[in-house]
Design a protein around this motif. Structure first.
Motif, PDB file in Angstrom:
ATOM      1  N   PRO A 167       0.829  -1.205   0.000  1.00 44.41           N
ATOM      2  CA  PRO A 167       0.000   0.000   0.000  1.00 44.41           C
ATOM      3  C   PRO A 167       0.865   1.258   0.000  1.00 44.41           C
ATOM      4  N   GLN A 168       0.430   2.262  -0.706  1.00 39.35           N
ATOM      5  CA  GLN A 168       1.103   3.560  -0.672  1.00 39.35           C
ATOM      6  C   GLN A 168       0.433   4.374   0.416  1.00 39.35           C
ATOM      7  N   ALA A 169       1.013   4.250   1.623  1.00 32.94           N
ATOM      8  CA  ALA A 169       0.360   4.774   2.829  1.00 32.94           C
ATOM      9  C   ALA A 169       1.280   5.705   3.602  1.00 32.94           C
ATOM     10  N   GLY A 170       1.951   6.586   2.881  1.00 35.53           N
ATOM     11  CA  GLY A 170       2.779   7.578   3.553  1.00 35.53           C
ATOM     12  C   GLY A 170       4.227   7.170   3.682  1.00 35.53           C
ATOM     13  N   ILE A 171       4.934   7.813   4.609  1.00 40.04           N
ATOM     14  CA  ILE A 171       6.377   7.683   4.728  1.00 40.04           C
ATOM     15  C   ILE A 171       6.809   6.270   5.100  1.00 40.04           C
ATOM     16  N   GLY A 172       5.908   5.478   5.685  1.00 39.16           N
ATOM     17  CA  GLY A 172       6.235   4.116   6.089  1.00 39.16           C
ATOM     18  C   GLY A 172       5.957   3.076   5.029  1.00 39.16           C
ATOM     19  N   SER A 173       5.939   3.474   3.782  1.00 40.92           N
ATOM     20  CA  SER A 173       5.778   2.527   2.681  1.00 40.92           C
ATOM     21  C   SER A 173       6.636   2.999   1.515  1.00 40.92           C
ATOM     22  N   ILE A 174       7.030   2.060   0.664  1.00 39.83           N
ATOM     23  CA  ILE A 174       7.897   2.404  -0.459  1.00 39.83           C
ATOM     24  C   ILE A 174       7.180   2.132  -1.779  1.00 39.83           C
ATOM     25  N   PRO A 175       7.568   2.840  -2.829  1.00 44.58           N
ATOM     26  CA  PRO A 175       6.960   2.611  -4.136  1.00 44.58           C
ATOM     27  C   PRO A 175       7.516   1.359  -4.803  1.00 44.58           C
ATOM     28  N   ILE A 176       6.896   0.954  -5.883  1.00 46.18           N
ATOM     29  CA  ILE A 176       7.424  -0.134  -6.700  1.00 46.18           C
ATOM     30  C   ILE A 176       8.648   0.397  -7.443  1.00 46.18           C
ATOM     31  N   VAL A 177       9.790  -0.234  -7.223  1.00 44.13           N
ATOM     32  CA  VAL A 177      11.037   0.178  -7.869  1.00 44.13           C
ATOM     33  C   VAL A 177      11.552  -1.017  -8.668  1.00 44.13           C
ATOM     34  N   LEU A 178      11.310  -1.002  -9.967  1.00 48.47           N
ATOM     35  CA  LEU A 178      11.632  -2.145 -10.820  1.00 48.47           C
ATOM     36  C   LEU A 178      13.088  -2.081 -11.272  1.00 48.47           C
ATOM     37  N   GLU A 179      13.987  -2.321 -10.330  1.00 43.86           N
ATOM     38  CA  GLU A 179      15.410  -2.300 -10.611  1.00 43.86           C
ATOM     39  C   GLU A 179      16.068  -3.532 -10.002  1.00 43.86           C
ATOM     40  N   VAL A 180      17.013  -4.085 -10.736  1.00 43.31           N
ATOM     41  CA  VAL A 180      17.782  -5.246 -10.298  1.00 43.31           C
ATOM     42  C   VAL A 180      19.116  -4.767  -9.747  1.00 43.31           C
ATOM     43  N   SER A 181      19.540  -5.329  -8.619  1.00 41.45           N
ATOM     44  CA  SER A 181      20.829  -4.940  -8.046  1.00 41.45           C
ATOM     45  C   SER A 181      21.892  -6.021  -8.198  1.00 41.45           C
ATOM     46  N   ARG A 182      21.456  -7.263  -8.434  1.00 39.71           N
ATOM     47  CA  ARG A 182      22.393  -8.358  -8.705  1.00 39.71           C
ATOM     48  C   ARG A 182      21.877  -9.168  -9.886  1.00 39.71           C
ATOM     49  N   PRO A 183      22.772  -9.659 -10.728  1.00 35.25           N
ATOM     50  CA  PRO A 183      22.312 -10.366 -11.930  1.00 35.25           C
ATOM     51  C   PRO A 183      21.829 -11.780 -11.680  1.00 35.25           C
ATOM     52  N   ASP A 184      22.102 -12.342 -10.484  1.00 35.90           N
ATOM     53  CA  ASP A 184      21.754 -13.742 -10.249  1.00 35.90           C
ATOM     54  C   ASP A 184      20.365 -13.930  -9.669  1.00 35.90           C
ATOM     55  N   PHE A 185      19.905 -12.996  -8.825  1.00 41.84           N
ATOM     56  CA  PHE A 185      18.618 -13.194  -8.154  1.00 41.84           C
ATOM     57  C   PHE A 185      17.997 -11.849  -7.796  1.00 41.84           C
ATOM     58  N   THR A 186      16.678 -11.765  -7.975  1.00 44.55           N
ATOM     59  CA  THR A 186      15.895 -10.612  -7.537  1.00 44.55           C
ATOM     60  C   THR A 186      14.680 -11.142  -6.797  1.00 44.55           C
ATOM     61  N   LEU A 187      14.365 -10.506  -5.685  1.00 38.79           N
ATOM     62  CA  LEU A 187      13.215 -10.911  -4.872  1.00 38.79           C
ATOM     63  C   LEU A 187      12.072  -9.926  -5.067  1.00 38.79           C
ATOM     64  N   VAL A 188      10.862 -10.450  -5.204  1.00 42.96           N
ATOM     65  CA  VAL A 188       9.644  -9.628  -5.268  1.00 42.96           C
ATOM     66  C   VAL A 188       8.715 -10.098  -4.163  1.00 42.96           C
ATOM     67  N   ARG A 189       8.240  -9.167  -3.348  1.00 43.20           N
ATOM     68  CA  ARG A 189       7.343  -9.529  -2.245  1.00 43.20           C
ATOM     69  C   ARG A 189       6.008  -8.813  -2.431  1.00 43.20           C
ATOM     70  N   MET A 190       4.954  -9.606  -2.471  1.00 40.47           N
ATOM     71  CA  MET A 190       3.606  -9.108  -2.718  1.00 40.47           C
ATOM     72  C   MET A 190       2.881  -8.997  -1.389  1.00 40.47           C
ATOM     73  N   HIS A 191       2.822  -7.787  -0.844  1.00 37.50           N
ATOM     74  CA  HIS A 191       2.256  -7.565   0.485  1.00 37.50           C
ATOM     75  C   HIS A 191       0.765  -7.229   0.460  1.00 37.50           C
ATOM     76  N   GLY A 192       0.189  -7.064  -0.714  1.00 33.14           N
ATOM     77  CA  GLY A 192      -1.192  -6.600  -0.796  1.00 33.14           C
ATOM     78  C   GLY A 192      -1.258  -5.089  -0.804  1.00 33.14           C
ATOM     79  N   ARG A 193      -2.482  -4.549  -0.841  1.00 34.29           N
ATOM     80  CA  ARG A 193      -2.653  -3.097  -0.967  1.00 34.29           C
ATOM     81  C   ARG A 193      -3.710  -2.573   0.005  1.00 34.29           C
ATOM     82  N   ASN A 194      -3.691  -3.124   1.200  1.00 35.96           N
ATOM     83  CA  ASN A 194      -4.647  -2.706   2.224  1.00 35.96           C
ATOM     84  C   ASN A 194      -4.152  -1.416   2.879  1.00 35.96           C
ATOM     85  N   VAL A 195      -4.493  -0.292   2.272  1.00 31.38           N
ATOM     86  CA  VAL A 195      -3.998   1.006   2.739  1.00 31.38           C
ATOM     87  C   VAL A 195      -4.427   1.268   4.174  1.00 31.38           C
ATOM     88  N   GLY A 196      -5.687   0.972   4.492  1.00 31.78           N
ATOM     89  CA  GLY A 196      -6.209   1.260   5.817  1.00 31.78           C
ATOM     90  C   GLY A 196      -5.548   0.460   6.924  1.00 31.78           C
TER      91      GLY A 196
END
Length: 287
Positions: free
Chosen positions: A173-202
């Protein structure tokens, strides 16, 4: 390569035949998904013997994301269990070692809290943490928006690449300073992790509420949202050898079904839920 899994294996009742015991759930889980995020390690460093057993109970290509112990990421409240940081990190690395040696460690996940902001002191702490974890693949996830504000976004990504951190890309959820945006960038060529936390803003900023665990990750992804992520995953796969996707929207029991639906959208093989398996044959000569 794309691998999909869930946060934890004990709470997803739809995966298991009725009456499946807790000790048998990981074996059954491995029939459904090739990846799991272990969250018990956040609350207590697991013994090496237990971790070795987990490695033995899972298929050869199975992978673990092991969440870092809470004392390492600034979450610990109350009296520390370990006498000092050296002892704490030594115990955690010893715990990880059987999973690493088995070839099943995708990453140790260091998820920092919403109050861990982008400061010189915290950058120094991340450098020190990475040194302590030498030899282990480590993923980094922020919860404070400052790391990806325009003034610091590129420097944060450059830092992760220089230090060898695996980027944990988040849908949350995009819920202020305590949440981060989707940043589609890879930092290592071997593995990237994606975590789907849901979007329950409230429910996202309700960590002080008595029932916060029941509402924070309460979310059911719809097909349009998953299709958006299909396009995003394709972009990440083009830059990364393996992309691991963890569904963490566990509060309402939606994670397993959402993950399997997403696997179908990605044209990945999808084992069925219980009830469709062929009955096990009895061995008449096993006395």
């Amino acid at each position: 390569m794309i691998i999909v899994g869930l946060a934890g294996w004990g709470d997803h009742d739809s995966l298991y035949p009725s009456g499946t015991s807790a000790k048998d759930k990981l074996r059954r889980y491995g029939d459904h998904f090739p990846l799991v995020e272990m969250d018990s390690s956040f609350y207590a460093v697991q013994s090496a013997d237990r971790m070795a057993r987990y490695a033995e109970e899972t298929p050869g290509e199975f992978r673990f994301v092991v969440k870092a112990y809470q004392g390492m990421t600034g979450h610990l409240r109350g009296k520390p269990y370990y006498a000092n940081d050296d002892e704490m990190y030594e115990a955690f690395c010893a715990s990880l070692d059987p999973i690493l040696r088995s070839g099943k460690l995708a990453a140790a996940l260091f998820q920092y809290p919403p109050w861990f902001d982008c400061t010189k002191g915290n950058v120094g702490l991340l450098r020190e943490t990475k040194k302590r974890m030498e030899g282990f693949p480590c993923a980094l996830e922020f919860r404070h928006q400052s790391w990806f504000e325009p003034a610091f976004r590129e420097r944060t990504l450059a830092f992760m690449r220089e230090e060898g951190w695996i980027h944990s890309v988040c849908d949350e959820p995009q819920a202020g300073i305590g949440s981060i945006p989707i940043v589609l960038e890879v930092s290592r060529p071997d593995f990237t992790l994606v975590r789907m936390h849901g979007r329950n803003v409230g429910g996202w900023n309700q960590s002080g509420a008595a029932n916060w665990r029941e509402v924070r990750y309460l979310y059911d992804y719809n097909d349009d949202e998953l299709l958006e992520w299909k396009t995003r995953i394709e972009k990440l796969v083009a830059q990364s050898g393996t992309v691991g996707i963890v569904f963490n929207n566990n509060s309402g029991g939606h994670a397993a079904e959402n993950a399997k639906r997403f696997m179908r959208l990605l044209d990945l093989p999808v084992p069925e839920f219980p009830g469709t398996d062929a009955p096990e044959q009895l061995d008449l000569f096993d006395f």
